[in-house]
Design a protein around this motif. Sequence first.
Motif, mmCIF file in Angstrom:
data_model
loop_
_atom_site.group_PDB
_atom_site.id
_atom_site.type_symbol
_atom_site.label_atom_id
_atom_site.label_comp_id
_atom_site.label_asym_id
_atom_site.label_seq_id
_atom_site.Cartn_x
_atom_site.Cartn_y
_atom_site.Cartn_z
ATOM 1 N N LYS A 5 15.296 -7.918 15.941
ATOM 2 C CA LYS A 5 13.961 -8.089 15.380
ATOM 3 C C LYS A 5 12.958 -8.321 16.499
ATOM 4 C CE LYS A 5 15.458 -10.014 11.007
ATOM 5 N NZ LYS A 5 15.381 -11.161 10.105
ATOM 6 N N ALA A 6 11.724 -7.965 16.231
ATOM 7 C CA ALA A 6 10.657 -8.178 17.196
ATOM 8 C C ALA A 6 10.120 -9.601 17.096
ATOM 9 C CB ALA A 6 9.533 -7.188 16.966
ATOM 10 N N GLY A 89 10.683 -11.776 30.752
ATOM 11 C CA GLY A 89 9.613 -12.765 30.643
ATOM 12 C C GLY A 89 8.273 -12.296 31.150
ATOM 13 N N LYS A 90 8.095 -11.024 31.297
ATOM 14 C CA LYS A 90 6.826 -10.463 31.772
ATOM 15 C C LYS A 90 6.073 -9.857 30.601
ATOM 16 C CE LYS A 90 7.804 -11.034 36.176
ATOM 17 N NZ LYS A 90 7.062 -11.859 37.053
ATOM 18 N N THR A 91 4.783 -9.578 30.823
ATOM 19 C CA THR A 91 3.965 -8.918 29.822
ATOM 20 C C THR A 91 3.270 -7.746 30.476
ATOM 21 O OG1 THR A 91 3.608 -11.002 28.683
ATOM 22 C CG2 THR A 91 2.110 -9.207 28.140
ATOM 23 N N LYS A 92 3.369 -6.602 29.856
ATOM 24 C CA LYS A 92 2.711 -5.397 30.358
ATOM 25 C C LYS A 92 1.489 -5.155 29.485
ATOM 26 C CE LYS A 92 3.571 -0.600 31.285
ATOM 27 N NZ LYS A 92 4.414 0.543 31.093
ATOM 28 N N GLY A 104 8.003 -10.522 27.038
ATOM 29 C CA GLY A 104 9.131 -9.723 26.583
ATOM 30 C C GLY A 104 9.888 -9.124 27.759
ATOM 31 N N LEU A 105 10.214 -7.854 27.641
ATOM 32 C CA LEU A 105 10.978 -7.147 28.663
ATOM 33 C C LEU A 105 10.246 -5.873 29.064
ATOM 34 C CD1 LEU A 105 14.448 -7.253 26.877
ATOM 35 C CD2 LEU A 105 13.707 -8.744 28.732
ATOM 36 N N ILE A 106 10.147 -5.649 30.358
ATOM 37 C CA ILE A 106 9.666 -4.364 30.860
ATOM 38 C C ILE A 106 10.901 -3.607 31.307
ATOM 39 C CG2 ILE A 106 8.280 -3.170 32.581
ATOM 40 C CD1 ILE A 106 6.451 -5.640 32.659
ATOM 41 N N ILE A 107 11.158 -2.494 30.644
ATOM 42 C CA ILE A 107 12.352 -1.703 30.931
ATOM 43 C C ILE A 107 11.936 -0.467 31.708
ATOM 44 C CG2 ILE A 107 14.248 -0.385 29.914
ATOM 45 C CD1 ILE A 107 14.154 -2.313 27.553
ATOM 46 N N ILE A 115 8.678 0.937 29.706
ATOM 47 C CA ILE A 115 8.241 0.574 28.365
ATOM 48 C C ILE A 115 8.313 -0.949 28.249
ATOM 49 C CG2 ILE A 115 10.537 0.771 27.352
ATOM 50 C CD1 ILE A 115 9.153 1.975 24.877
ATOM 51 N N TYR A 116 7.438 -1.499 27.424
ATOM 52 C CA TYR A 116 7.430 -2.939 27.190
ATOM 53 C C TYR A 116 7.883 -3.213 25.766
ATOM 54 C CZ TYR A 116 5.770 -7.643 26.391
ATOM 55 O OH TYR A 116 5.709 -8.969 26.057
ATOM 56 N N ILE A 117 8.897 -4.060 25.605
ATOM 57 C CA ILE A 117 9.352 -4.477 24.280
ATOM 58 C C ILE A 117 9.458 -5.999 24.258
ATOM 59 C CG2 ILE A 117 10.570 -2.308 23.843
ATOM 60 C CD1 ILE A 117 13.190 -3.774 24.395
#
Length: 140
Positions: A5-6, A89-92, A104-107, A115-117
Amino acid sequence: MKVYKAKKTGFINFLLIGSVILPIAIFLLDQNTFSEKPFILLPLLSPMILILWIYFDTSYKIENEDLIYRSGFLRGRIGISTIQEIQKGKTKWSGVKPALAAKGLIIKFNRYDEIYIAPESNEKLVSDLLKINAGIKIIE
């Protein structure tokens, strides 16, 4: 197939509340507005429907060897074997963001794609991705 879940915190909640309160406030200020001009509902309800769609549709899942994301009209599939790096723990603030929260996560995958999720638990998703591709570099 495992579904994540988001995380639903921050600005999206204010947007949702604001989009619900605005038509109610207009109705309370002038109760004849909607009966005399019913077409005024369309511009008020359209953003609310879009926000509700994104709010309830955002999720991530691991299926076979792919990470699948969906958030409203943003949908995609990333091969887990192509993931090179994950920043936790980063935000894009720009680019593709099928997420509703910060930290969230920067993949980073393929050569230049990212992508940021923002799943409810960054740790669970990362550990499940590492089970499939142990070569992913994790940056905290």
